[in-house]
Design a protein around this motif. Sequence first.
Motif, mmCIF file in Angstrom:
data_model
loop_
_atom_site.group_PDB
_atom_site.id
_atom_site.type_symbol
_atom_site.label_atom_id
_atom_site.label_comp_id
_atom_site.label_asym_id
_atom_site.label_seq_id
_atom_site.Cartn_x
_atom_site.Cartn_y
_atom_site.Cartn_z
ATOM 1 N N UNK A 628 0.760 -0.941 -0.029
ATOM 2 C CA UNK A 628 0.316 -0.040 0.159
ATOM 3 C C UNK A 628 0.552 1.354 -0.036
ATOM 4 N N UNK A 629 1.984 1.432 0.403
ATOM 5 C CA UNK A 629 3.021 2.484 0.374
ATOM 6 C C UNK A 629 3.856 2.586 -0.579
ATOM 7 N N UNK A 630 3.547 1.502 -1.754
ATOM 8 C CA UNK A 630 4.494 1.440 -2.737
ATOM 9 C C UNK A 630 4.432 2.843 -3.904
ATOM 10 N N UNK A 631 5.054 3.227 -4.711
ATOM 11 C CA UNK A 631 4.333 4.735 -5.390
ATOM 12 C C UNK A 631 4.016 3.454 -6.106
ATOM 13 N N UNK A 632 3.902 1.887 -6.943
ATOM 14 C CA UNK A 632 3.190 1.297 -7.695
ATOM 15 C C UNK A 632 1.512 1.393 -7.326
ATOM 16 N N UNK A 640 -6.588 8.645 -11.255
ATOM 17 C CA UNK A 640 -6.889 9.674 -11.282
ATOM 18 C C UNK A 640 -5.893 11.060 -11.399
ATOM 19 N N UNK A 641 -4.804 10.296 -10.731
ATOM 20 C CA UNK A 641 -3.296 11.424 -10.446
ATOM 21 C C UNK A 641 -2.481 10.719 -11.459
ATOM 22 N N UNK A 642 -1.986 10.111 -12.124
ATOM 23 C CA UNK A 642 -0.800 9.263 -12.670
ATOM 24 C C UNK A 642 -0.496 10.548 -13.451
ATOM 25 N N UNK A 643 -1.323 11.602 -14.198
ATOM 26 C CA UNK A 643 -0.538 12.798 -14.647
ATOM 27 C C UNK A 643 0.174 13.298 -13.867
ATOM 28 N N UNK A 644 -0.981 13.631 -12.498
ATOM 29 C CA UNK A 644 0.387 14.324 -11.426
ATOM 30 C C UNK A 644 1.951 13.232 -10.878
ATOM 31 N N UNK A 645 1.310 12.612 -10.919
ATOM 32 C CA UNK A 645 2.967 11.135 -10.791
ATOM 33 C C UNK A 645 3.819 11.206 -12.099
ATOM 34 N N UNK A 649 8.284 9.967 -12.117
ATOM 35 C CA UNK A 649 8.777 8.684 -12.956
ATOM 36 C C UNK A 649 10.071 8.951 -12.802
ATOM 37 N N UNK A 650 10.453 7.604 -13.433
ATOM 38 C CA UNK A 650 12.053 7.178 -13.184
ATOM 39 C C UNK A 650 12.378 8.484 -14.617
ATOM 40 N N UNK A 651 11.755 8.505 -15.241
ATOM 41 C CA UNK A 651 12.473 9.243 -16.628
ATOM 42 C C UNK A 651 12.594 10.694 -15.855
ATOM 43 N N UNK A 652 11.646 10.898 -15.484
ATOM 44 C CA UNK A 652 11.748 12.678 -14.878
ATOM 45 C C UNK A 652 12.782 12.865 -13.362
ATOM 46 N N UNK A 653 12.527 12.206 -12.852
ATOM 47 C CA UNK A 653 13.108 12.686 -12.316
ATOM 48 C C UNK A 653 14.767 11.943 -12.569
ATOM 49 N N UNK A 654 14.958 11.159 -13.251
ATOM 50 C CA UNK A 654 15.997 11.488 -13.395
ATOM 51 C C UNK A 654 16.711 12.183 -14.805
#
Length: 856
Positions: A628-632, A640-645, A649-654
């Motif tokens: 339950x505490x994971x990003x997935x 509905x919050x996918x775009x916010x997350x 994403x790994x690519x954005x953080x990189x």
Amino acid sequence: MNTSFRSISVFVFAAFTILSCSRKKDKFISRNYHAITAEFNALYNGYNALEQGRNNLNENYFDNYWDILPIERMEVTDEIMLPGQSKNEDFTIAEEKAVKAIQKHSMTIGGKERNPQIDEAYLLLGKARYFDQRFIPALEAFNHILYKYPASDKINQAKIWREKANIRLENNEQAIKNLKRLLYQETLKGQDLADAASILAQAYLNTKATDSAITQLEIASKATKSDEERGRYRFIQGQLYNELGYKDSANIAFDKVIELNRKTPRIYMISAHLEKIKNFDYDKGNKLEVSELLAELEENRENRPFLDKIYHQVGAYHLKNQSDSLAVSYFNKSLRTRSKDKILNAKNYEILGDINFDESLYRDAGLYYDSTMTSLELNSKPYRIIKRKRDNLEDVIYYEDLAQVNDSILNLVNLPETKRVAFFEAFIEKLKQKAEEEQKAQERQEAIDRNKGIVTVNNKFGGPPSSQIGLPGQEALFYFYNPTTVAYGKNEFVKIWGDRPLEDNWRWSNKSSTGGTSSISTADVLAIATEEELYDPQFYISKIPTDEKVIDSISKERNYAYYQLGLIYKEKFKELNLAKDKFQDLLKSNPEERLILPSKYNLYKIYEALGENDEASIAKNDIIKNYSNSRYAIILSNPELVSQYDKDSPESLYEALYEKFENQEFTTVISKSEEYINFFDGEPIVPKFELLKATAAGRLYGYDAYQKAINYLAITYANTEEGQQAQNIELNVLPKLVNNEFVEENGEVSRHYKVIFRFDKPKKEDITEFKEVLDEVLKNVKYYELTSSVDVYNENTIFVVVHGLKNAQVAKTFNQLLNKEDKRKIKKPYFAIASENYQIIQIHKNLDAYLSVDNN
């Protein structure tokens, strides 16, 4: 008395004849004597040698029917010959005979040649040089005929051969101009017309004037007296029509080749049939007729030398008709003919590779692509295309092999003793059967060798033949002096060991692997086994690992391979069913905790893409409930919050972290990289974070930290793009950075210097403020274009650097470049340093060592 008179008469007649045959006298007897002697002695033998050399050229020349054939069958090489050397002895003999005819029988009297055979000698001389690929000397010989013998009956031939030499020298435009003038001014007939038109066609081909080339080939085909030439010209016409897209015209040209039948070399007729089949319209054409034609070509005994091409075309026909199994069978048949046509072999291998790729048999496809590359010219465009395909399969082949080997080991580990024995007994039975077959094959070869005069002495099965060339009873040669035994030994080594590099522990095929375990291949085990151990099941059972740590390591390695295969099949090849199988197998194999959640999430995405909604729902609920505490889980719980997350994403953080790296925030980059590596453990993005972290560590802590981080990356992620990049850095970059010796700072060694202002534990605003003031001051410096930058040295030290100084003394007295007002603004101490030494202190972080030397 009568006898003496006869003898004197014969002597006087002979003397009179010899004196009358002088090359200096323009007499009837002299002219005819030297003409006949030149024609039927030197020139006759010279033309025989020339013809023999041409026949050898034709026999050794291999036409490439995958491209437009050249008009003339002669391969021009770039090999440079030394003076006195020749590519073909026959042409040397022909040239010598031509020179002999000129030297001994030329009759230049009053500036005019009186021997009508000398122009023929120069023509022979030019032809011999032309075929020996000495085109400039050949051109000289042909030009000599044109300048010295304008009335010669060979003048048109000399002009044609001159243009052939010009074309070989890539003077195509000049050749076209001269040949067009020749055809306009002279009424050429027969073979002269055919030769002129055909060579003009070659010049047009070289200049990409295809239409004009076709026209000239038509003229040459009708004029030539040689059916061999006619068949070649017609076939080239068909190829050119195909190149232009005129299939009907091409087929007409190929039909004319086929009509010649046995009058022309059979290869032209076979190739014409195959080209017509390539032009077949699969939508409107009569497929039965084509099938019958292919069957007829295949069954005709006269076509046996061309079965490689015929089988390939039959395979291509079945492939076009979606009969893949038949196509595969015929492509393999084509390969088994051991064709000398490397391009044909490459095409067979490539098509088989593509078929396996389309069927998701990626490992087999990779093997076929490997074989394709062996038949292609290194670094050519086709080679690079296939290599790119093969490189895309590198990871999947590696992990499939790894998974297969480790699965086999783990299966043997879990087998009870009785089944292990049974397994290896069956394996040993196969070994014995193979050994018997090899023994019989060797005995057959020895019998053949004996018939050829090669005697084998004390030869035992499995060992190299102690052979000697010569009569029985001769003393055997030392092993390495006998090329037969050396060749045998090389072949046996490759058969047993494969292609091994020259290095320590060369017998081990796999010294290290991703998981750090060491293993030896079946070939290694067989190679190190004694004769007794080779057929003992217990020997093989003893090689099965028993240490729990080793078994656990093999299991982890296998599971990681499953995970990587799942990602590769899902992301790279879009083979969702294959990816699903690998992730499912992984979850059944008691994987490490770090692999479970990413595998379940990937399975959820696969189920969703395949429309397996029930399985997707189960996987989704499992992730939300148990993680339950994971990003997935957050993403799945709140679609509905996918775009916010997306920003997380790994690519954005990189990308965000890379911006910090460019801003020299190395401490942040290192700490955040470690955080993301742990968070995204098991995902493809991890090696990118590792490489970024290694680079930041090198910039902040120096060479030693960089070397350690790169080594870890190269070993841990060996089969990723970043791991391979790290291996390249280890091999090619680090050795260039290892030197930490400072260079002497003078004008001979360095011509670029920097001025460094050092700040220890500064505030960011202090650095910004100082740099702004410095930039204003540098604008007022005359004669120099100076710039500044901020460079991080380590966690506590930052440099503000002045660039653009080219003299050591000027750099050391930098403050003297400033006016009085600017000197008041820049009071901070500085030191000067050569650019080479600045690079060293940044790489090795040895500033104190530099400052301890009296450089300023």
